[in-house]
Design an enzyme around this catalytic site. Structure first.
Site, PDB file in Angstrom:
ATOM      1  N   HIS A  19      36.435  42.953  44.799  1.00 27.17           N
ATOM      2  CA  HIS A  19      36.376  43.677  45.964  1.00 27.17           C
ATOM      3  C   HIS A  19      35.216  44.758  45.715  1.00 27.17           C
ATOM      4  CE1 HIS A  19      40.760  43.121  46.570  1.00 27.17           C
ATOM      5  NE2 HIS A  19      40.110  42.204  47.221  1.00 27.17           N
ATOM      6  N   GLU A  75      40.147  35.504  52.327  1.00 28.99           N
ATOM      7  CA  GLU A  75      39.119  35.391  51.509  1.00 28.99           C
ATOM      8  C   GLU A  75      38.549  33.955  50.929  1.00 28.99           C
ATOM      9  OE1 GLU A  75      39.903  38.534  48.491  1.00 28.99           O
ATOM     10  OE2 GLU A  75      41.258  39.353  49.570  1.00 28.99           O
ATOM     11  N   GLU A 124      45.670  33.895  44.994  1.00 23.96           N
ATOM     12  CA  GLU A 124      44.244  34.328  45.225  1.00 23.96           C
ATOM     13  C   GLU A 124      43.670  34.200  43.812  1.00 23.96           C
ATOM     14  OE1 GLU A 124      43.953  38.764  45.632  1.00 23.96           O
ATOM     15  OE2 GLU A 124      45.859  38.505  46.270  1.00 23.96           O
TER      16      GLU A 124
END
Length: 356
Positions: free
Chosen positions: A185, A215, A311
Site C-alpha cells: 500500500h 489487487e 492476498e
C-alpha cells in the site's frame, strides 16, 4: 436484392435490440419493421432469432472495438481520449432523444442464459475493451498518479451508474511501479512507468459502505524470466490459498500450509505479512476484525457467512533477479461447502502483461 434484404433485416434487428432489448424484440417485430417476407428471414437466418441476434451483436462488437481503438489511438493522453468518448456518446444520446443506448448492453442484460454462444460473445467483447483501455493507460511514459486517477474515476462512474442512490465516497486506487511495488500500500507517486516495469494495481470501490478490494500484479510490455518465475509461484500460492478457504478451516492452518509452499522455493523469507483478513463495513479499521486474520497466531475457525481475503505477497529486494513486489488479492464469502470468489478477475503472466 437478396443481400439488400439480409442487410435490412440485420439493421432493423440492431435498432430494435437497442430500443427494446432481447425479450422485447420478436421476429414479428423485425418482419414488420423491415418489411421482409418471413421466408426471406429464415432463408438468411435458418437459426431464427438467436442466430440473428448473434450476428447483429458480433457486428456491433466489431464496430465498437474499432471506434474505441481509433479514439484511444488519436490522443497521446488516454484520459483525454476517454473524455472525448464520453462526449461522443452524450451527443449520440441527445441526437436520438435517449431512445438508443449501448448496442451491447441490452443484449447482455436481457439475453437468455441458454444461448452460450451469445453469452461468450458478450463476455469476450468486454474483456477486449478492458484490454484496450488497459493498454492505453498502463503503458511506458504514463506517471503512476495518472493511472490511479483514471482507475478511481472509472470506478466512481460505474458505481454511480449501477447504484443511483448510493453515496459516492471513499473509493480509491493505489498504483505502484518498479521499485515502488516493494510495499503493498505504498503511496501513489509521479514516477513514470517504464517498459519492463513490474506494476501493482490496487482498486478499492466502496459501495453502500462495504470495504471491497481487488489487487493484481501486472507488467508493462514484457517481463524477464526471473520475474515470470516468481510471479507464477506467487500465483500458485494464491490458488492454493483460495482452495483452502472453507468452513471448518482455521486461519492458522491456512497460513501454515501456504508457508510450506513458499518454503519449498526458499521464498518464505520474502513474504510480507498475513495472507488475508476479514471484510465488512468501512471504518477506521477498514472493516477488519483482529480475530479473523489469516496468520499463524490466529486460530479462529472459518464459518459460513464470513467474508475474507486471500492476498499472498512476496517482496524481492532491489538488485536481485526478479526484484519487486508480487501481490494477488481476491475476496471470498465462506459458504456451507467451500467459498465463493466475488472478485475473481484474471491474474498471472498469461493475462496481465500489458503489451503496447
Amino acid at each position: 436484392m437478396a443481400n439488400d434484404t439480409r442487410t435490412r433485416i440485420l439493421e432493423t434487428t440492431a435498432l430494435l435490440l437497442r430500443q427494446r432489448g432481447y425479450h422485447g424484440t420478436s421476429l414479428n417485430d423485425i418482419l414488420a419493421e423491415s418489411g421482409a417476407p418471413r421466408g426471406s428471414l429464415y432463408f438468411h437466418f435458418p437459426g431464427g432469432k438467436d442466430q440473428l441476434v448473434i450476428e447483429v451483436t458480433r457486428d456491433s462488437v466489431a464496430d465498437v472495438t474499432k471506434r474505441l481503438g481509433e479514439a484511444l489511438a488519436a490522443e497521446s493522453d488516454p484520459a483525454v481520449a476517454v473524455h472525448h468518448i464520453y462526449q461522443s456518446v452524450g451527443r449520440m444520446l441527445e441526437d436520438n432523444q435517449f431512445s438508443l443506448g449501448c448496442p451491447i448492453a441490452p443484449v447482455v442484460l436481457d439475453s437468455p442464459t441458454d444461448v452460450p454462444e451469445l453469452a461468450e460473445l458478450c463476455r469476450s467483447a468486454f474483456e477486449q475493451w478492458i484490454g484496450l483501455l488497459q493498454q492505453a493507460f498502463v503503458r511506458a511514459g504514463v506517471p503512476e498518479h495518472e493511472v490511479a486517477i483514471a482507475s478511481t474515476s472509472a470506478m466512481i462512474r460505474e458505481i454511480a451508474k449501477s447504484f443511483p442512490f448510493v453515496e459516492l465516497m471513499d473509493t480509491w486506487t493505489w498504483f505502484q511501479s518498479g521499485i515502488n511495488t516493494d510495499g503493498a500500500h505504498n503511496p501513489v507517486t509521479n514516477r513514470v512507468v517504464q517498459s519492463g516495469d513490474i506494476l501493482s494495481l490496487n482498486c478499492f470501490p466502496m459501495i453502500f459502505g462495504y470495504y471491497t478490494a481487488l489487487e493484481r500484479t501486472l507488467f508493462c510490455d514484457h517481463a524477464s524470466n526471473s520475474h515470470i518465475d516468481l510471479w507464477e509461484k506467487n500465483c500458485e500460492v494464491h490458488r492454493l490459498g483460495s482452495r483452502l478457504i472453507r468452513p471448518g478451516k482455521k486461519c492458522s492452518e491456512i497460513a501454515s500450509e501456504l508457508n510450506d509452499l513458499y518454503r519449498e522455493w526458499d521464498l518464505l523469507k520474502y513474504r510480507s505479512f498475513g495472507y488475508g483478513h476479514s471484510f465488512g463495513v468501512l471504518c477506521h479499521y477498514y472493516g477488519r476484525e483482529a480475530g479473523v486474520e489469516l496468520r499463524e497466531d490466529i486460530h479462529t475457525e472459518l464459518k459460513p457467512g464470513m467474508v475474507v481475503s486471500m492476498e499472498p505477497m512476496i517482496m524481492i529486494p532491489e538488485g536481485q533477479p526478479g526484484a519487486g513486489g508480487y501481490r494477488e488479492h481476491d475476496i471470498f464469502i465462506v459458504t456451507e461447502t467451500g467459498a465463493e470468489n466475488i472478485t475473481n478477475f484474471p491474474f498471472g503472466p498469461q493475462e496481465l502483461i500489458i503489451r503496447n
